[in-house]
Scaffold this motif. Structure first.
Motif, PDB file in Angstrom:
ATOM      1  N   ARG A   1     -13.032  -0.086   3.679  1.00 51.22           N
ATOM      2  CA  ARG A   1     -13.089   1.368   3.500  1.00 51.22           C
ATOM      3  C   ARG A   1     -12.196   1.834   2.343  1.00 51.22           C
ATOM      4  N   THR A   2     -11.017   1.193   2.200  1.00 56.46           N
ATOM      5  CA  THR A   2     -10.067   1.635   1.184  1.00 56.46           C
ATOM      6  C   THR A   2     -10.148   0.787  -0.090  1.00 56.46           C
ATOM      7  N   GLY A   3     -10.968  -0.251  -0.062  1.00 55.08           N
ATOM      8  CA  GLY A   3     -11.118  -1.096  -1.244  1.00 55.08           C
ATOM      9  C   GLY A   3      -9.879  -1.935  -1.538  1.00 55.08           C
ATOM     10  N   VAL A   4      -9.120  -2.267  -0.510  1.00 51.64           N
ATOM     11  CA  VAL A   4      -7.902  -3.059  -0.673  1.00 51.64           C
ATOM     12  C   VAL A   4      -8.138  -4.430  -0.043  1.00 51.64           C
ATOM     13  N   ALA A   5      -7.593  -5.490  -0.653  1.00 55.30           N
ATOM     14  CA  ALA A   5      -7.930  -6.850  -0.213  1.00 55.30           C
ATOM     15  C   ALA A   5      -7.392  -7.189   1.174  1.00 55.30           C
ATOM     16  N   HIS A   6      -6.153  -6.750   1.497  1.00 54.09           N
ATOM     17  CA  HIS A   6      -5.511  -7.203   2.745  1.00 54.09           C
ATOM     18  C   HIS A   6      -5.035  -6.018   3.579  1.00 54.09           C
ATOM     19  N   ALA A   7      -5.244  -6.124   4.902  1.00 53.13           N
ATOM     20  CA  ALA A   7      -4.810  -5.076   5.823  1.00 53.13           C
ATOM     21  C   ALA A   7      -4.136  -5.737   7.025  1.00 53.13           C
ATOM     22  N   VAL A   8      -3.007  -5.181   7.441  1.00 55.73           N
ATOM     23  CA  VAL A   8      -2.272  -5.696   8.609  1.00 55.73           C
ATOM     24  C   VAL A   8      -2.100  -4.548   9.593  1.00 55.73           C
ATOM     25  N   ALA A   9      -2.710  -4.675  10.786  1.00 57.46           N
ATOM     26  CA  ALA A   9      -2.658  -3.600  11.787  1.00 57.46           C
ATOM     27  C   ALA A   9      -1.324  -3.664  12.522  1.00 57.46           C
ATOM     28  N   LEU A  10      -0.659  -2.510  12.630  1.00 55.38           N
ATOM     29  CA  LEU A  10       0.703  -2.447  13.169  1.00 55.38           C
ATOM     30  C   LEU A  10       0.818  -1.346  14.224  1.00 55.38           C
ATOM     31  N   SER A  11       1.977  -1.329  14.896  1.00 54.35           N
ATOM     32  CA  SER A  11       2.166  -0.406  16.007  1.00 54.35           C
ATOM     33  C   SER A  11       2.400   1.035  15.569  1.00 54.35           C
ATOM     34  N   SER A  12       2.708   1.260  14.299  1.00 54.01           N
ATOM     35  CA  SER A  12       2.884   2.631  13.796  1.00 54.01           C
ATOM     36  C   SER A  12       2.841   2.648  12.270  1.00 54.01           C
ATOM     37  N   GLY A  13       2.685   3.846  11.734  1.00 52.20           N
ATOM     38  CA  GLY A  13       2.772   4.025  10.290  1.00 52.20           C
ATOM     39  C   GLY A  13       4.193   3.770   9.801  1.00 52.20           C
ATOM     40  N   THR A  14       5.163   4.121  10.625  1.00 53.55           N
ATOM     41  CA  THR A  14       6.561   3.896  10.258  1.00 53.55           C
ATOM     42  C   THR A  14       6.831   2.401  10.105  1.00 53.55           C
ATOM     43  N   ALA A  15       6.283   1.595  11.021  1.00 61.16           N
ATOM     44  CA  ALA A  15       6.429   0.133  10.913  1.00 61.16           C
ATOM     45  C   ALA A  15       5.790  -0.364   9.615  1.00 61.16           C
ATOM     46  N   ALA A  16       4.652   0.206   9.256  1.00 61.54           N
ATOM     47  CA  ALA A  16       3.975  -0.196   8.016  1.00 61.54           C
ATOM     48  C   ALA A  16       4.840   0.128   6.800  1.00 61.54           C
TER      49      ALA A  16
ATOM     50  N   ASN B   1      -1.309   7.746  14.428  1.00 58.41           N
ATOM     51  CA  ASN B   1      -0.637   8.500  15.474  1.00 58.41           C
ATOM     52  C   ASN B   1      -1.616   9.538  16.063  1.00 58.41           C
ATOM     53  N   GLY B   2      -1.283  10.074  17.217  1.00 61.54           N
ATOM     54  CA  GLY B   2      -2.205  10.966  17.935  1.00 61.54           C
ATOM     55  C   GLY B   2      -2.638  12.198  17.171  1.00 61.54           C
ATOM     56  N   ASN B   3      -1.811  12.677  16.234  1.00 55.26           N
ATOM     57  CA  ASN B   3      -2.134  13.914  15.511  1.00 55.26           C
ATOM     58  C   ASN B   3      -2.785  13.655  14.153  1.00 55.26           C
ATOM     59  N   LYS B   4      -2.977  12.396  13.780  1.00 55.23           N
ATOM     60  CA  LYS B   4      -3.485  12.094  12.436  1.00 55.23           C
ATOM     61  C   LYS B   4      -5.013  12.229  12.378  1.00 55.23           C
ATOM     62  N   ILE B   5      -5.579  12.000  11.195  1.00 56.78           N
ATOM     63  CA  ILE B   5      -6.999  12.290  10.987  1.00 56.78           C
ATOM     64  C   ILE B   5      -7.872  11.420  11.892  1.00 56.78           C
ATOM     65  N   MET B   6      -7.424  10.184  12.168  1.00 60.72           N
ATOM     66  CA  MET B   6      -8.015   9.381  13.240  1.00 60.72           C
ATOM     67  C   MET B   6      -6.885   8.654  13.960  1.00 60.72           C
ATOM     68  N   THR B   7      -7.115   8.312  15.227  1.00 62.71           N
ATOM     69  CA  THR B   7      -6.003   7.811  16.023  1.00 62.71           C
ATOM     70  C   THR B   7      -6.355   6.546  16.790  1.00 62.71           C
ATOM     71  N   THR B   8      -5.316   5.732  17.056  1.00 59.71           N
ATOM     72  CA  THR B   8      -5.436   4.635  18.013  1.00 59.71           C
ATOM     73  C   THR B   8      -4.492   4.939  19.190  1.00 59.71           C
ATOM     74  N   SER B   9      -4.201   6.217  19.400  1.00 58.82           N
ATOM     75  CA  SER B   9      -3.176   6.777  20.288  1.00 58.82           C
ATOM     76  C   SER B   9      -1.792   6.573  19.672  1.00 58.82           C
ATOM     77  N   GLY B  10      -1.569   5.456  19.061  1.00 63.98           N
ATOM     78  CA  GLY B  10      -0.392   5.198  18.237  1.00 63.98           C
ATOM     79  C   GLY B  10      -0.684   3.927  17.471  1.00 63.98           C
ATOM     80  N   GLY B  11      -0.381   3.913  16.186  1.00 63.92           N
ATOM     81  CA  GLY B  11      -0.678   2.710  15.414  1.00 63.92           C
ATOM     82  C   GLY B  11      -0.553   2.984  13.931  1.00 63.92           C
ATOM     83  N   GLY B  12      -0.680   1.927  13.153  1.00 65.77           N
ATOM     84  CA  GLY B  12      -0.589   2.067  11.705  1.00 65.77           C
ATOM     85  C   GLY B  12      -1.179   0.845  11.030  1.00 65.77           C
TER      86      GLY B  12
END
Ligand code: PLP
Length: 371
Positions: free
Chosen positions: A41-56, A182-193
């Motif tokens: 979706r973002t055209g970036v080669a690597h993605a690592v799913a994390l527990s929050s945006g802050t962790a990212a 996060n819950g208030n962002k444009i899309m959510t995983t309830s919490g994640g990044g």
């Protein structure tokens, strides 16, 4: 109400399927697929799913080598997590003011800040840009400037998934970028990044640090301090369902912003902040100069609160936060002015027509009273 989660039958179906598959903890096929789909979706080669945006953000900063003794340039107009992540690494945030037109990092001030820091021989570990309220920073100017000084850029795209800058997706700028679910962002995983990067080594290192820095031997050997930052497979399933609906949710937020734009159109001294084509319209702030408009956003907020409508001021700038008092920076007063004169209106994609009608009627009533 301001930006509530937008969850329906598709999300229920995906999460139930993940539970029934037995892939509950911690990794699994939905996690791998979620990373692949967001990279695409973002055209970036690597993605690592994390527990929050802050962790990212934390792992992205570590990934470019930020540490104690460094300063990291951060826009003062942001949510606290941006600056907190810098402090986690042992580095010092250096707050730079914003362009009053967009609220994003002011490229002229950034240039002056980098020149000043070089003159003082202060090591600059990174420039951490923020795509405020879903509008990308001015990368046409920011990227070449940072390159000239040899400073890596990290993109805090926590608010900007689905936005673009001249056709290039948010999350694809700099050495690495952070998304938030996060819950208030444009899309959510309830919490994640998610950490996004073009660099395989940076992604591998982030994945390793996010899983307690375990070396791949049966007794778990450790040569680094790790973190417990990985997203779970069940939450990734929720993210995959949300991603299917991302464009529809963005379209709803953009439509809402257009309607607000019409209500305030033609009023002296009043504007929608960051109203530009590439925005995902995550949150819509209205800015009003009380002298020119004849009313203040504080008065508008009070009127809407009385009608049981939730609003929120624009982020209080970091240099005004007690926890960051005395930190260095380069300020123009622009962020403070936006904080004093801006108000975030209800912006969620789950708002129904009846709720929207209630909000627009209350704003119209306020504007009629102050015409
Ligand atoms: C939400 C947000 C974050 C933090 O994301 P979390 O997933 O809540 O940790 C970071 N930066 C900005 C600009 C944000 O709006």
């Amino acid at each position: 109400m301001l930006s509530s989660p937008d969850i329906g039958p598709l999300e229920q179906e995906y999460v139930l399927a993940a539970l029934r598959s037995g892939w509950v903890a911690p990794i699994g096929p939905d996690l791998d697929a979620f990373e692949r789909e967001l990279a695409e979706r973002t055209g970036v080669a690597h993605a690592v799913a994390l527990s929050s945006g802050t962790a990212a953000l934390h792992l992205a900063l570590l990934g470019v080598g930020v540490g104690p003794g460094d300063v990291v340039v951060v826009p003062t107009l942001t949510f606290a997590a941006t600056a907190n992540a810098v402090v986690y690494t042992g580095a010092t945030p250096y707050f730079v003011d914003c362009d009053p037109a967009t609220g994003n990092l002011d490229p002229d001030l950034l240039g002056a800040a980098l020149a000043g820091l070089r003159r003082d021989s202060t090591p600059v570990g990174a420039v951490l840009t923020v795509d405020l309220f879903g509008l990308c920073a001015d990368y046409d100017r920011v990227l070449p400037m940072c390159e000239r000084y040899g400073v890596p850029v990290i993109e805090d795209a926590a608010e900007a998934l689905g936005a673009d800058h001249r056709g290039r997706p948010a999350g694809s700028f700099g050495q690495a970028a952070a998304l938030s679910f996060n819950g208030n962002k444009i899309m959510t995983t309830s919490g994640g990044g998610m950490l996004l990067t073009a660099h395989a080594a940076l992604a591998d290192r982030a994945r390793y640090l996010a899983t307690q820095a375990r070396l791949p031997v049966p007794h778990y050997e450790h040569t680094d301090i790790g973190y417990n930052y990985r997203l779970s497979n069940v939450l990734a399933a929720l993210g995959r369902a949300q991603l299917c609906r991302l464009d529809e949710m963005i379209a709803r937020r953009r439509d809402l912003r257009r309607r607000y734009g019409k209500l305030f159109a033609g009023l002296e001294g009043v504007r929608i902040l960051g109203d530009s084509d590439g925005t995902n319209a995550w949150l819509t702030p209205v800015v009003a100069d009380p002298e020119e408009a004849g009313w203040s956003t504080t008065e508008l907020a009070a009127h809407l609160t009385a009608a049981r409508i939730e609003t929120r001021p624009i982020w209080k700038p970091m240099h005004l936060q007690p926890v960051f008092a005395g930190r260095p920076g380069l300020l123009s007063g622009a962020a403070e002015r936006l904080f004093d004169t801006g108000l975030i209106l209800p912006s969620g994609s789950s708002l129904g027509e009846e709720q929207i009608a209630h909000v627009t009627a209350a704003i119209t009533e306020f504007l009629d009273d102050h015409a």
